[in-house]
Design an enzyme around this catalytic site. Sequence first.
Site, PDB file in Angstrom:
ATOM      1  N   SER A 141      49.980   0.053   1.085  1.00 56.55           N
ATOM      2  CA  SER A 141      48.990   1.047   0.663  1.00 56.55           C
ATOM      3  C   SER A 141      49.379   1.720  -0.630  1.00 56.55           C
ATOM      4  O   SER A 141      48.543   2.322  -1.280  1.00 56.55           O
ATOM      5  CB  SER A 141      48.820   2.129   1.718  1.00 56.55           C
ATOM      6  OG  SER A 141      49.692   2.020   2.769  1.00 56.55           O
ATOM      7  N   HIS A 162      44.887  -5.406  -0.534  1.00 54.18           N
ATOM      8  CA  HIS A 162      44.868  -4.151   0.223  1.00 54.18           C
ATOM      9  C   HIS A 162      43.534  -3.965   0.932  1.00 54.18           C
ATOM     10  O   HIS A 162      42.497  -3.808   0.290  1.00 54.18           O
ATOM     11  CB  HIS A 162      45.144  -2.985  -0.737  1.00 54.18           C
ATOM     12  CG  HIS A 162      45.278  -1.674  -0.049  1.00 54.18           C
ATOM     13  ND1 HIS A 162      44.837  -0.489  -0.594  1.00 54.18           N
ATOM     14  CD2 HIS A 162      45.795  -1.356   1.170  1.00 54.18           C
ATOM     15  CE1 HIS A 162      45.082   0.484   0.254  1.00 54.18           C
ATOM     16  NE2 HIS A 162      45.661   0.001   1.321  1.00 54.18           N
ATOM     17  N   GLU A 174      41.294  -4.278  -2.387  1.00 59.64           N
ATOM     18  CA  GLU A 174      41.908  -4.093  -3.703  1.00 59.64           C
ATOM     19  C   GLU A 174      42.875  -5.254  -3.921  1.00 59.64           C
ATOM     20  O   GLU A 174      43.774  -5.475  -3.101  1.00 59.64           O
ATOM     21  CB  GLU A 174      42.668  -2.769  -3.763  1.00 59.64           C
ATOM     22  CG  GLU A 174      41.744  -1.562  -3.834  1.00 59.64           C
ATOM     23  CD  GLU A 174      42.494  -0.230  -3.771  1.00 59.64           C
ATOM     24  OE1 GLU A 174      42.077   0.720  -4.438  1.00 59.64           O
ATOM     25  OE2 GLU A 174      43.500  -0.137  -3.032  1.00 59.64           O
ATOM     26  N   ASN A 212      43.658   4.976  -2.559  1.00 60.24           N
ATOM     27  CA  ASN A 212      44.609   5.936  -1.994  1.00 60.24           C
ATOM     28  C   ASN A 212      45.021   6.992  -3.014  1.00 60.24           C
ATOM     29  O   ASN A 212      45.341   8.122  -2.660  1.00 60.24           O
ATOM     30  CB  ASN A 212      45.832   5.212  -1.440  1.00 60.24           C
ATOM     31  CG  ASN A 212      45.523   4.534  -0.111  1.00 60.24           C
ATOM     32  OD1 ASN A 212      44.533   4.866   0.539  1.00 60.24           O
ATOM     33  ND2 ASN A 212      46.341   3.576   0.286  1.00 60.24           N
TER      34      ASN A 212
HETATM   35  N1  3HC Z   1      37.397  -2.176  14.582  1.00 63.12           N
HETATM   36  C1  3HC Z   1      36.332  -2.990  14.444  1.00 63.12           C
HETATM   37  N2  3HC Z   1      35.084  -2.529  14.275  1.00 63.12           N
HETATM   38  C2  3HC Z   1      34.895  -1.200  14.298  1.00 63.12           C
HETATM   39  C3  3HC Z   1      35.955  -0.299  14.458  1.00 63.12           C
HETATM   40  C4  3HC Z   1      37.246  -0.835  14.613  1.00 63.12           C
HETATM   41  N3  3HC Z   1      38.320  -0.058  14.757  1.00 63.12           N
HETATM   42  N4  3HC Z   1      35.461   0.960  14.405  1.00 63.12           N
HETATM   43  C5  3HC Z   1      34.142   0.853  14.229  1.00 63.12           C
HETATM   44  N5  3HC Z   1      33.802  -0.442  14.157  1.00 63.12           N
HETATM   45  C6  3HC Z   1      32.476  -0.992  13.906  1.00 63.12           C
HETATM   46  C7  3HC Z   1      31.568  -0.805  15.082  1.00 63.12           C
HETATM   47  O1  3HC Z   1      31.683  -1.870  16.001  1.00 63.12           O
HETATM   48  C8  3HC Z   1      30.217  -0.764  14.418  1.00 63.12           C
HETATM   49  O2  3HC Z   1      29.799  -2.083  14.123  1.00 63.12           O
HETATM   50  P1  3HC Z   1      28.255  -2.485  14.176  1.00 63.12           P
HETATM   51  O3  3HC Z   1      27.543  -1.586  13.188  1.00 63.12           O
HETATM   52  O4  3HC Z   1      28.263  -3.929  13.733  1.00 63.12           O
HETATM   53  O5  3HC Z   1      27.808  -2.271  15.579  1.00 63.12           O
HETATM   54  C9  3HC Z   1      30.474  -0.089  13.079  1.00 63.12           C
HETATM   55  O6  3HC Z   1      31.878  -0.251  12.850  1.00 63.12           O
HETATM   56  C10 3HC Z   1      30.154   1.390  13.107  1.00 63.12           C
HETATM   57  O7  3HC Z   1      30.916   1.973  14.159  1.00 63.12           O
HETATM   58  P2  3HC Z   1      30.456   3.227  15.053  1.00 63.12           P
HETATM   59  O8  3HC Z   1      28.970   3.239  15.155  1.00 63.12           O
HETATM   60  O9  3HC Z   1      31.257   3.246  16.297  1.00 63.12           O
HETATM   61  O10 3HC Z   1      30.988   4.463  14.279  1.00 63.12           O
HETATM   62  P3  3HC Z   1      30.569   5.051  12.892  1.00 63.12           P
HETATM   63  O11 3HC Z   1      29.196   4.704  12.483  1.00 63.12           O
HETATM   64  O12 3HC Z   1      30.959   6.450  13.031  1.00 63.12           O
HETATM   65  O13 3HC Z   1      31.556   4.319  11.867  1.00 63.12           O
HETATM   66  C11 3HC Z   1      33.587   4.062  10.707  1.00 63.12           C
HETATM   67  C12 3HC Z   1      32.928   4.281  12.062  1.00 63.12           C
HETATM   68  C13 3HC Z   1      33.178   2.701  10.166  1.00 63.12           C
HETATM   69  C14 3HC Z   1      35.076   4.102  10.927  1.00 63.12           C
HETATM   70  C15 3HC Z   1      33.087   5.182   9.708  1.00 63.12           C
HETATM   71  O14 3HC Z   1      33.305   6.427  10.288  1.00 63.12           O
HETATM   72  C16 3HC Z   1      33.787   5.138   8.372  1.00 63.12           C
HETATM   73  O15 3HC Z   1      33.388   4.397   7.482  1.00 63.12           O
HETATM   74  N6  3HC Z   1      34.835   5.969   8.218  1.00 63.12           N
HETATM   75  C17 3HC Z   1      35.641   6.020   6.995  1.00 63.12           C
HETATM   76  C18 3HC Z   1      36.833   5.149   7.185  1.00 63.12           C
HETATM   77  C19 3HC Z   1      37.706   5.124   5.955  1.00 63.12           C
HETATM   78  O16 3HC Z   1      37.642   5.953   5.064  1.00 63.12           O
HETATM   79  N7  3HC Z   1      38.582   4.113   5.900  1.00 63.12           N
HETATM   80  C20 3HC Z   1      39.533   3.971   4.814  1.00 63.12           C
HETATM   81  C21 3HC Z   1      40.788   4.720   5.105  1.00 63.12           C
HETATM   82  S1  3HC Z   1      41.999   4.509   3.840  1.00 63.12           S
HETATM   83  C22 3HC Z   1      42.760   3.058   4.217  1.00 63.12           C
HETATM   84  O17 3HC Z   1      42.500   2.424   5.202  1.00 63.12           O
HETATM   85  C23 3HC Z   1      43.793   2.588   3.261  1.00 63.12           C
HETATM   86  C24 3HC Z   1      45.143   2.589   3.899  1.00 63.12           C
HETATM   87  O18 3HC Z   1      46.063   2.077   2.959  1.00 63.12           O
HETATM   88  C25 3HC Z   1      45.597   3.932   4.315  1.00 63.12           C
END
Ligand code: 3HC
Length: 510
Positions: A141, A162, A174, A212
């Site tokens: 990350s 990434h 990325e 990040n």
């Molecule tokens: N694994 C697989 N699929 C998942 C999942 C998981 N852990 N969590 C959610 N999903 C899927 C669901 O199955 C659903 O799929 P569908 O639309 O095909 O049915 C879809 O995602 C939407 O899920 P939900 O309806 O349960 O929930 P939300 O609409 O609230 O979405 C979220 C959940 C996609 C996590 C949304 O809240 C989001 O986009 N959050 C932001 C996440 C973010 O910022 N991520 C980046 C973090 S930084 C990073 O990762 C970098 C690292 O280096 C730190």
Amino acid sequence: MGAGAGSSGGSAFSVRWGESMAGTFETVGVVGLGTMGAGIAEVFARAGLAVTGVEADPAALERGRGHLEGSTGRALARGKLTEAERAEILGRVSFTTSLEDLADADLVIEAIPEVMDYKRALFTDLDRVCKPSAVLATNTSSLSVTAIAATTTRPGRVVGMHFFNPAPVMRLVEVVRTVTTDDGLAGEVADLARRLGKTPVTVGDRAGFVVNRLLLPYLNQAAVLLENGLAGRDDIDAAMRLGAGFPMGPFALLDLIGLDTSYEICEVLFRETRDRRHAPAPILRELVTAGRLGRKSGEGFHRAEEPRSPSPHEKPSAASVAVLGEGAEEFSARLSGAGFKIVDPEGAELVLALSHTPVVERAVRLPHPDRLVGLHLVGDQVAEIASTVLTSPDAARVAHGLLRIIGRTPVPCRDRAEFVVDALLYPYLNDAVRMYESGYASIEDIDTAMKLGCGYPAGPFETLDRLGLETVRDGLRALYAEYREPSFAPAPLLDQLVTAGVRSIRDLAP
Ligand code: 3HC
């Protein structure tokens, strides 16, 4: 402007060459099957590639298999996959505890914990085990891809790849190329990312890359503001979801990413930048030390099955309300329509001062300063309620109930520059301008990365255009004046654009 060095794609030649090579990735290895690694394995398997998942011991391997089964099981339950498709996906993944099983892989991606010594040791082993043509990729990350590549005899075949959590959902990858990466390899890997259904953004090797580097300082600042008592955890989360339109609030997202990972990324950013805003908030260290790592340990800022904190749903007792500030007339009419009696400030039981700046100066001019709260309407849904040092708890409570009655989510906070949403949003926008100004990435790549990596409804430059450059510049000046944080000072480019009367940074872009 000199930006755009990081644009994806490269020359037409390298794109064409990349396309013809992308088909050569048919078997991949994923080392580390934690949340990210298992998600990455699923992404590859869904795209039809044969995947070998590697973990250090049988127990970890079983946990990794469990992640994959859980995630595809969830897709099955939601009707997104058939039983046969799920079986096919899982059938493409084999599990092993031996790195030697990666000997034939075309590409191996590492997703082990963010500890440089572990990564360097692993890459030394991968270099020994994997065929010479294999590409070695790291999902780090924020650690230096160059330093990881340097431990191998094939630094030209090492890149960053990434992914974002949850990997099967977030559409960004990325692709990180270092000074030693072979010409054309980043293009090949970007094409592979497209084949996985992702959008690649190709950048150079700087701590935190694009996402990040912009995301973590914002999350860290939210933790600092929480510690400073600006507002409560759930109120800050609600403010950013409903006020900024982010899919998750900062504390829910920190829990998703993992507090240990978040802490490490902040450390790495701080080591590179010496910007004290990147120094991890003390509460992160404390929670990590206490073993509260977020979702992965069941508890972080939130507990897994915690009941939502009940919102005080009191009926406001104030019979008479006064409204001050810009937009007072319209807001008074709204309150009057909801049954509140509008009176002069002198006789009011509650005084609402509409403002986007602190209101204590207004309070001291009133006969009953304890009855005044600041009110900042953010978008259509949120109302920040700022209590000054003089505001009585009663007045704050009444304002809270009143805002609920008129259909806004109240966000109680202290009377500080830019309150909550803008205090968190503006420095992030400023960081994006600085990143562009430094030539690291183009406006388009930065906007794409934040939208597809974090699910934001708009990229930072789109948000800047919507809010207005001058509003953001002035807000940053106010934040700087209040907190004296050097990196809150408006980016020189932002300041110059406002002075020159330019309305959008895009007007300058080539
Ligand atoms: N694994 C697989 N699929 C998942 C999942 C998981 N852990 N969590 C959610 N999903 C899927 C669901 O199955 C659903 O799929 P569908 O639309 O095909 O049915 C879809 O995602 C939407 O899920 P939900 O309806 O349960 O929930 P939300 O609409 O609230 O979405 C979220 C959940 C996609 C996590 C949304 O809240 C989001 O986009 N959050 C932001 C996440 C973010 O910022 N991520 C980046 C973090 S930084 C990073 O990762 C970098 C690292 O280096 C730190």
